[in-house]
Scaffold this active site. Structure first.
Site, PDB file in Angstrom:
ATOM      1  N   CYS A   1      10.184   1.141   2.932  1.00 34.88           N
ATOM      2  CA  CYS A   1      11.087   0.054   3.356  1.00 34.88           C
ATOM      3  C   CYS A   1      12.533   0.519   3.519  1.00 34.88           C
ATOM      4  O   CYS A   1      13.285  -0.083   4.277  1.00 34.88           O
ATOM      5  CB  CYS A   1      11.082  -1.077   2.332  1.00 34.88           C
ATOM      6  SG  CYS A   1       9.481  -1.764   2.077  1.00 34.88           S
TER       7      CYS A   1
ATOM      8  N   TRP B   1       0.809  -1.224   0.000  1.00 32.82           N
ATOM      9  CA  TRP B   1       0.000   0.000   0.000  1.00 32.82           C
ATOM     10  C   TRP B   1       0.837   1.267   0.000  1.00 32.82           C
ATOM     11  O   TRP B   1       0.335   2.343  -0.308  1.00 32.82           O
ATOM     12  CB  TRP B   1      -0.948   0.015   1.215  1.00 32.82           C
ATOM     13  CG  TRP B   1      -0.250  -0.244   2.519  1.00 32.82           C
ATOM     14  CD1 TRP B   1      -0.161  -1.439   3.178  1.00 32.82           C
ATOM     15  CD2 TRP B   1       0.491   0.688   3.308  1.00 32.82           C
ATOM     16  NE1 TRP B   1       0.586  -1.301   4.321  1.00 32.82           N
ATOM     17  CE2 TRP B   1       0.998   0.004   4.427  1.00 32.82           C
ATOM     18  CE3 TRP B   1       0.773   2.050   3.182  1.00 32.82           C
ATOM     19  CZ2 TRP B   1       1.774   0.628   5.405  1.00 32.82           C
ATOM     20  CZ3 TRP B   1       1.548   2.675   4.150  1.00 32.82           C
ATOM     21  CH2 TRP B   1       2.043   1.960   5.254  1.00 32.82           C
ATOM     22  N   ASN B   2       2.134   1.187   0.341  1.00 32.20           N
ATOM     23  CA  ASN B   2       2.878   2.435   0.582  1.00 32.20           C
ATOM     24  C   ASN B   2       3.325   3.153  -0.689  1.00 32.20           C
ATOM     25  O   ASN B   2       3.589   4.348  -0.670  1.00 32.20           O
ATOM     26  CB  ASN B   2       4.072   2.184   1.523  1.00 32.20           C
ATOM     27  CG  ASN B   2       5.088   1.235   0.964  1.00 32.20           C
ATOM     28  OD1 ASN B   2       4.804   0.478   0.029  1.00 32.20           O
ATOM     29  ND2 ASN B   2       6.284   1.248   1.519  1.00 32.20           N
TER      30      ASN B   2
ATOM     31  N   LYS C   1      -2.288  -8.182  -7.644  1.00 32.99           N
ATOM     32  CA  LYS C   1      -3.208  -8.089  -6.509  1.00 32.99           C
ATOM     33  C   LYS C   1      -2.707  -6.917  -5.660  1.00 32.99           C
ATOM     34  O   LYS C   1      -1.725  -7.042  -4.922  1.00 32.99           O
ATOM     35  CB  LYS C   1      -3.184  -9.405  -5.722  1.00 32.99           C
ATOM     36  CG  LYS C   1      -3.694  -9.340  -4.295  1.00 32.99           C
ATOM     37  CD  LYS C   1      -5.187  -9.105  -4.217  1.00 32.99           C
ATOM     38  CE  LYS C   1      -5.611  -8.860  -2.767  1.00 32.99           C
ATOM     39  NZ  LYS C   1      -5.271  -7.514  -2.257  1.00 32.99           N
ATOM     40  N   PRO C   2      -3.344  -5.725  -5.782  1.00 40.61           N
ATOM     41  CA  PRO C   2      -2.872  -4.587  -4.983  1.00 40.61           C
ATOM     42  C   PRO C   2      -3.330  -4.723  -3.534  1.00 40.61           C
ATOM     43  O   PRO C   2      -4.294  -5.437  -3.249  1.00 40.61           O
ATOM     44  CB  PRO C   2      -3.545  -3.389  -5.661  1.00 40.61           C
ATOM     45  CG  PRO C   2      -4.776  -3.934  -6.306  1.00 40.61           C
ATOM     46  CD  PRO C   2      -4.503  -5.390  -6.622  1.00 40.61           C
ATOM     47  N   ALA C   3      -2.654  -4.003  -2.653  1.00 47.18           N
ATOM     48  CA  ALA C   3      -3.029  -4.045  -1.230  1.00 47.18           C
ATOM     49  C   ALA C   3      -4.469  -3.576  -1.059  1.00 47.18           C
ATOM     50  O   ALA C   3      -4.926  -2.690  -1.790  1.00 47.18           O
ATOM     51  CB  ALA C   3      -2.089  -3.140  -0.434  1.00 47.18           C
TER      52      ALA C   3
ATOM     53  N   GLU D   1      10.714  -8.515  -2.232  1.00 46.95           N
ATOM     54  CA  GLU D   1      11.278  -7.263  -1.686  1.00 46.95           C
ATOM     55  C   GLU D   1      10.642  -7.087  -0.316  1.00 46.95           C
ATOM     56  O   GLU D   1       9.473  -6.724  -0.212  1.00 46.95           O
ATOM     57  CB  GLU D   1      10.913  -6.072  -2.583  1.00 46.95           C
ATOM     58  CG  GLU D   1      11.411  -6.154  -4.002  1.00 46.95           C
ATOM     59  CD  GLU D   1      12.917  -6.154  -4.094  1.00 46.95           C
ATOM     60  OE1 GLU D   1      13.595  -5.804  -3.097  1.00 46.95           O
ATOM     61  OE2 GLU D   1      13.428  -6.511  -5.161  1.00 46.95           O
ATOM     62  N   LEU D   2      11.423  -7.348   0.752  1.00 51.50           N
ATOM     63  CA  LEU D   2      10.823  -7.455   2.084  1.00 51.50           C
ATOM     64  C   LEU D   2      11.254  -6.309   3.003  1.00 51.50           C
ATOM     65  O   LEU D   2      11.720  -5.281   2.542  1.00 51.50           O
ATOM     66  CB  LEU D   2      11.155  -8.837   2.651  1.00 51.50           C
ATOM     67  CG  LEU D   2      10.792  -9.992   1.702  1.00 51.50           C
ATOM     68  CD1 LEU D   2      11.196 -11.334   2.278  1.00 51.50           C
ATOM     69  CD2 LEU D   2       9.315  -9.983   1.349  1.00 51.50           C
TER      70      LEU D   2
HETATM   71  C1  SIN Z   1       9.624   0.601  -0.767  1.00 54.36           C
HETATM   72  O1  SIN Z   1       9.321   1.142   0.291  1.00 54.36           O
HETATM   73  O2  SIN Z   1       9.577  -0.629  -0.883  1.00 54.36           O
HETATM   74  C2  SIN Z   1      10.060   1.374  -1.974  1.00 54.36           C
HETATM   75  C3  SIN Z   1      10.927   2.510  -1.696  1.00 54.36           C
HETATM   76  C4  SIN Z   1      11.676   3.038  -2.904  1.00 54.36           C
HETATM   77  O3  SIN Z   1      11.507   2.534  -4.021  1.00 54.36           O
HETATM   78  O4  SIN Z   1      12.462   3.944  -2.698  1.00 54.36           O
END
Ligand code: SIN
Length: 476
Positions: free
Chosen positions: A282, A148-149, A172-174, A248-249
């Site tokens: 992330c 979602w971010n 499948k989006p959040a 990508e975690l």
């Molecule tokens: C993410 O939070 O997974 C993506 C951040 C980014 O692409 O800079």
């Protein structure tokens, strides 16, 4: 229904099926209702993806490139609509949401170009009558589960390379932020994207829908961005039909400021790195190590900037910090701050929740190992500051985590730059750079932060199989 960004009633493209509501975190009000697809729908999406793959895989790279280019241009033309959707569905400040649209479009532009550079190789044989070469071919239909971010960029970072490679994709989006995904799929169809090549399955029952794709051996790849916990589960599910996997975690990024750093620039970039998207990224730093000799001036410079951040309605042009995405996200931030303070940290700036889902941009000092904030991703606007005295100590502390996504180093010393770049166990290193992400670079982590890379030429490899062709000629 009229919202801050117009009429949304036509977004539900499957009238008659059940729906679920998407809430604007800034107002707490329902923004729109979208189709709540179930397992039966999912099976139809899989059929359609497989059918489309039979022809899409045989299109030329040049034809795919042209479509991707048109998709890129359509995103630029739709920047207002997309940015308003992102902002309304997950609370990102509107200016930042516009930046995300540019970033997202950049993946379509990059892979429109990269599609034409999928070259095989010829190589030598020990036999005079043999000719050896490789072909690069699409892995097949892809199932993408997105977070979602970044409701636009985390979709294009997966969909653009997949389509460029000749794969078809189901996204499948959040549940919190599916509106932008629906718009992106609509844009793809508008520019001539063939039916079934890129489909968005909106659903409030992710486990039920995902189970269909995991059991279907025609779906050849899973790509996921989200938490490590969910990633591990999806990895296990994918094993049933031995799918290719990219994950990508989570992250827990250290930001190390050495004594020789440019303090003003470091403070400015801590703000960019930590507080963009209200800390819900992330690669946001979650541990800021500051050399003890510069602690006072760094805290001074940082506090001045953090106090000035404008928290408020994400739809307004001057807002810099919006709400957290939901109650669960807010509660985690509150708990991390309370836990740190109860164990000896002090609040330099902020520290309080506000009405609704807002939390003040916060700086904590005297943060130490053993506090939750030092072990878990906070995903909120809290900057924990930890003093350090020497290089070996800070490298060991920075690496002392299961995660390995991004790390940041501030110094003017070339030797420190090289030593830290080599010794930090992270997939992305920012040297005097708090925001290194860009479409042409590899994005991804080590250890519990994931498997594989997205972006650049590395990103398209994840969607390609290498086929070895050995041609035996008549011996003469
Ligand atoms: C993410 O939070 O997974 C993506 C951040 C980014 O692409 O800079």
């Amino acid at each position: 229904m009229t919202t801050s960004f117009g009429l949304l009633t036509d977004l539900n493209e499957h009238p008659g099926l059940p729906t679920f509501g998407v809430t604007n975190p800034a107002t707490g009000k329902e923004l729109v209702r979208l189709t709540d697809h179930d397992a039966q729908s999912a099976a139809r999406f899989a059929d359609s993806s497989f059918k489309a793959f039979q022809s899409w895989r045989h299109t030329t790279a040049f034809a795919r490139s042209q479509l991707l280019r048109r998709w890129f241009e359509r995103m630029l033309a739709g920047i207002d609509e997309l940015a308003q959707a992102i902002s309304a569905e997950m609370g990102k400040p509107i200016q930042e949401a516009r930046g995300e649209v540019m970033y997202a479009a950049g993946f379509a532009e990059w892979y429109a170009e990269e599609a034409k550079r999928l070259n095989g190789e010829t190589f030598a044989s020990q036999h005079r009558h043999k000719r050896l070469h490789t072909l690069r071919q699409p892995v097949g239909p892809v199932y993408a589960v997105t977070p979602w971010n970044f409701p636009a960029a985390m979709i294009t970072r997966k969909v653009a390379p997949a389509l460029a490679a000749g794969c078809t994709v189901i996204v499948k989006p959040a549940e919190q932020s599916p509106v932008t995904a629906v718009l992106l799929e609509r844009y793809w169809r508008e520019v001539g994207g063939p039916e079934g090549t890129f489909q968005v399955i909106t659903s409030n029952r992710p486990a039920q829908v995902s189970a269909v794709f995991f059991a279907d051996s025609r779906i050849r790849k899973l790509t996921f961005t989200g938490s490590t916990e969910v990633g591990v589960h999806l990895y296990q599910q994918s094993a049933k039909t031995l799918k290719r996997v990219s994950l990508e975690l989570g992250g827990h990024a250290p930001f190390i400021v050495f004594a020789d750093a440019d303090i003003q620039r470091a403070a400015e970039e801590i703000v960019q790195c930590k507080f963009r998207n209200a800390g819900q990224t992330c690669v946001c730093t979650n541990r800021i190590y500051v050399h003890r000799s510069i602690m006072a001036p760094l805290l001074d410079a940082l506090s001045t900037k953090v106090v000035a951040l404008k928290l408020g309605d994400p739809a307004l042009a001057d807002t810099q910090i919006g709400p957290l995405v939901d109650r669960h996200g807010l509660n985690k931030v509150v708990e991390h701050v309370e836990d740190a303070v109860s164990k000896g940290a002090s609040i330099v700036v902020g520290g309080q929740r506000q009405s609704g889902l807002y939390f003040q941009p916060t700086i904590l000092r005297d943060v130490a190992p053993g506090m939750r904030i030092m072990e878990e991703e906070t995903f909120g606007p809290v900057a924990p500051i930890i003093p350090f005295d020497d290089e070996d100590e800070v490298i060991a502390a920075a690496n002392d985590t299961p995660f390995g996504l991004a790390a940041y180093v501030w110094t003017r010393d070339l030797e420190t730059v090289h030593r830290l770049s080599e010794q930090l166990d992270y997939g992305i290193i920012g040297i005097n750079d708090g925001t290194p992400s860009t479409p042409q670079a590899p994005f991804g982590g080590m250890k519990a932060s994931g498997i594989g890379r997205e972006g650049g030429h590395w990103g398209i490899e994840e969607y390609l199989d290498t086929k070895f062709v050995s041609v035996g000629l008549a011996q003469r």
